[in-house]
Scaffold this motif. Structure first.
Motif, short mmCIF file in Angstrom:
data_model
loop_
_atom_site.label_atom_id
_atom_site.label_comp_id
_atom_site.label_asym_id
_atom_site.label_seq_id
_atom_site.Cartn_x
_atom_site.Cartn_y
_atom_site.Cartn_z
N TYR A 111 11.05 3.68 -7.00
CA TYR A 111 12.51 3.12 -7.08
C TYR A 111 13.22 3.56 -6.10
CZ TYR A 111 11.55 1.02 -11.73
OH TYR A 111 11.40 0.16 -12.82
N THR A 112 14.24 2.97 -5.45
CA THR A 112 15.33 3.54 -4.54
C THR A 112 16.28 4.34 -5.43
OG1 THR A 112 16.71 1.66 -4.69
CG2 THR A 112 15.11 1.62 -3.06
N GLY A 113 16.60 5.61 -4.75
CA GLY A 113 17.58 6.37 -5.34
C GLY A 113 16.78 7.42 -6.43
N LEU A 114 15.59 7.22 -6.60
CA LEU A 114 15.02 8.08 -7.63
C LEU A 114 14.51 9.43 -6.94
CD1 LEU A 114 13.96 8.44 -10.51
CD2 LEU A 114 11.75 7.37 -9.78
N TYR A 115 14.06 9.32 -5.89
CA TYR A 115 13.71 10.58 -4.95
C TYR A 115 14.09 10.44 -3.53
CZ TYR A 115 9.84 7.09 -5.37
OH TYR A 115 9.13 6.31 -5.44
N GLY A 116 15.32 10.32 -3.20
CA GLY A 116 15.63 10.14 -1.99
C GLY A 116 15.40 11.16 -0.90
N GLY A 117 15.70 11.12 0.23
CA GLY A 117 15.48 11.95 1.05
C GLY A 117 14.01 12.38 1.46
N LEU A 118 13.18 11.42 1.53
CA LEU A 118 11.81 11.29 1.84
C LEU A 118 11.46 11.67 3.31
CD1 LEU A 118 10.12 8.29 -0.06
CD2 LEU A 118 10.28 10.78 -0.57
N ALA A 119 12.73 11.31 4.34
CA ALA A 119 12.65 11.64 5.64
C ALA A 119 12.38 13.12 5.85
CB ALA A 119 13.94 11.18 6.47
N LEU A 148 -2.18 8.19 8.76
CA LEU A 148 -1.05 8.02 9.55
C LEU A 148 -1.85 7.29 11.05
CD1 LEU A 148 1.66 8.47 10.94
CD2 LEU A 148 0.82 10.65 11.79
N TRP A 149 -2.97 7.54 11.36
CA TRP A 149 -3.59 6.92 12.29
C TRP A 149 -4.08 5.35 12.00
CZ3 TRP A 149 -4.30 6.54 17.22
CH2 TRP A 149 -5.57 5.59 17.74
N SER A 150 -4.25 5.36 10.59
CA SER A 150 -4.67 3.87 10.31
C SER A 150 -3.29 2.96 10.21
CB SER A 150 -5.24 3.91 8.81
OG SER A 150 -6.56 4.62 8.90
N TYR A 151 -2.25 3.56 9.54
CA TYR A 151 -0.95 2.74 9.58
C TYR A 151 -0.37 2.52 11.03
CZ TYR A 151 -0.69 2.92 4.48
OH TYR A 151 -0.85 2.77 3.16
N THR A 152 -0.50 3.50 11.89
CA THR A 152 -0.04 3.56 13.12
C THR A 152 -0.79 2.16 13.89
OG1 THR A 152 0.64 5.66 13.18
CG2 THR A 152 0.59 4.40 15.40
N SER A 153 -2.11 2.36 13.73
CA SER A 153 -2.90 1.22 14.42
C SER A 153 -2.46 -0.25 13.89
CB SER A 153 -4.38 1.52 13.86
OG SER A 153 -4.87 2.65 14.51
N ALA A 154 -2.18 -0.42 12.77
CA ALA A 154 -1.90 -1.61 12.08
C ALA A 154 -0.62 -2.01 12.65
CB ALA A 154 -1.88 -1.50 10.40
N ILE A 155 0.34 -0.89 12.68
CA ILE A 155 1.74 -1.38 13.30
C ILE A 155 1.52 -2.04 14.69
CG2 ILE A 155 3.99 -0.35 13.95
CD1 ILE A 155 3.84 1.23 11.47
N SER A 190 7.91 8.57 5.91
CA SER A 190 8.89 7.85 6.10
C SER A 190 8.99 7.25 7.60
CB SER A 190 9.94 8.82 6.05
OG SER A 190 10.15 9.52 4.88
N GLY A 191 8.40 7.74 8.49
CA GLY A 191 8.37 6.96 9.86
C GLY A 191 7.50 5.74 9.74
N VAL A 192 6.26 5.73 9.07
CA VAL A 192 5.57 4.43 8.94
C VAL A 192 6.33 3.71 7.97
CG1 VAL A 192 3.48 3.56 7.72
CG2 VAL A 192 3.42 5.70 8.95
N LEU A 193 6.92 3.97 6.96
CA LEU A 193 7.89 3.09 6.20
C LEU A 193 8.75 2.40 6.79
CD1 LEU A 193 8.42 2.21 3.38
CD2 LEU A 193 10.05 3.90 3.06
N VAL A 194 9.54 3.08 7.83
CA VAL A 194 10.73 2.29 8.62
C VAL A 194 10.05 1.41 9.37
CG1 VAL A 194 12.34 2.73 10.52
CG2 VAL A 194 11.97 4.36 8.68
N PHE A 195 8.77 1.47 10.28
CA PHE A 195 8.48 0.65 10.95
C PHE A 195 7.79 -0.67 10.29
CE2 PHE A 195 8.43 4.00 14.36
CZ PHE A 195 8.71 2.99 15.44
N LEU A 206 0.78 -1.08 0.07
CA LEU A 206 -0.04 -0.04 0.05
C LEU A 206 0.94 1.24 -0.07
CD1 LEU A 206 -2.83 -1.00 2.74
CD2 LEU A 206 -2.87 -0.86 0.11
N LEU A 207 1.86 1.08 0.89
CA LEU A 207 2.88 2.49 0.87
C LEU A 207 3.62 2.51 -0.67
CD1 LEU A 207 4.59 1.90 4.25
CD2 LEU A 207 2.86 3.79 3.66
N GLY A 208 3.84 1.42 -1.20
CA GLY A 208 4.42 1.41 -2.47
C GLY A 208 3.53 2.11 -3.62
#
Length: 256
Positions: free
Chosen positions: A143-151, A234-241, A158-163, A130-132
């Motif tokens: 793609y990795t490297g295509l638009y780095g620095g998403l943090a 954000l709340w939905s993804y956090t709840s899932a995590i 980015s926070g959700v993606l890391v977890f 879903l994030l992809g």
């Protein structure tokens, strides 16, 4: 004839609990599915179909199935390290993770825990799909490297993606960690080479996960703008995590 039929049933199960070269079928299908929610459903359902077929065959997994499963898991984990496209990365990690359900079947565990293990692997992958899909909708590709620095540009995303990636690569205390840990412990005495193979594959997952995150969120922002996750998303993804973390603690209770 019965033995040949049983062997064919295992190969059929190997389409859904991927055994190389049948594993290429799932990855080819996943690439063609462009809809994020549909990808997520596919990731949740696919291994459950394989488990149904494996249970119909027998709980006594032949040695050749175990060997092919470990080879498949190691191959796709290693190949994921160099992947830049997020959809392919998800498919390869899914293939590697689901192949490791075969050692669990070999251990003679009951059906319900094995299905929960499969969900423990699949749910984080579904969230990552879903994030992809969100990245693809904003940038046209993931793609990795295509638009780095998403943090910097998308801190919530980015926070959700890391977890979610940490859950995919089975770090403590997510369900995948305890599923793998339990499998390693249960096979160490009877088959130490299998346990060692599991640990090596696990380390490859971590390497692949670090490279994926490095190519997406680390580094300077390149000026590409996109809306971050809304408060509701954000709340939905956090709840899932949080649910995944609680499920991990439930798995931990089974080991105590």
């Amino acid at each position: 004839m019965a033995e040949v039929g049983l062997s064919m049933l295992y190969w059929l199960a190997g389409l859904f609990l991927p055994l190389f070269p049948l594993s290429m079928g799932f990855n080819a299908l996943l690439v063609r599915v462009r809809n994020g929610p549909l990808r997520a459903v596919l990731l949740l359902v696919w291994p459950q179909l394989g488990l149904s077929l494996a249970f119909a065959a027998s709980n006594e997994v032949p040695d050749w199935v175990l060997i092919v499963a470990l080879f498949t898991a190691a191959l796709y984990a290693f190949r994921a390290i160099a992947l830049r496209e997020m959809g392919q990365w998800i498919g390869f990690l899914a293939t590697s993770a689901w192949a490791l359900l075969w050692p669990v079947l070999m251990s003679g565990a009951e059906a319900s825990p094995i299905r929960l293990y499969a969900l423990g692997f699949s749910v984080p992958l579904a969230l990552l799909a879903l994030l992809g899909a969100r990245l693809e909708s904003h940038f046209g590709a993931a793609y990795t490297g295509l638009y780095g620095g998403l943090a910097e540009t998308l801190p919530r995303f980015s926070g959700v993606l890391v977890f979610v990636v940490l859950a995919v690569i089975a770090v403590p205390v997510f369900p995948g960690f305890f599923a793998l840990f339990n499998t390693v412990v249960s096979t160490t005495a009877a088959a130490p080479s299998v346990a060692l193979s599991l640990v090596v594959i696990w380390l490859l997952w971590s390497w692949a996960g670090v490279r994926l995150l490095q190519g997406l969120i680390i580094g300077p922002a390149n000026g590409i703008e996109a809306p971050d996750l809304s408060a509701a998303a954000l709340w939905s993804y956090t709840s899932a995590i949080v649910v995944l973390l609680i499920s991990g603690l439930y798995f931990a209770g089974d080991l105590l």
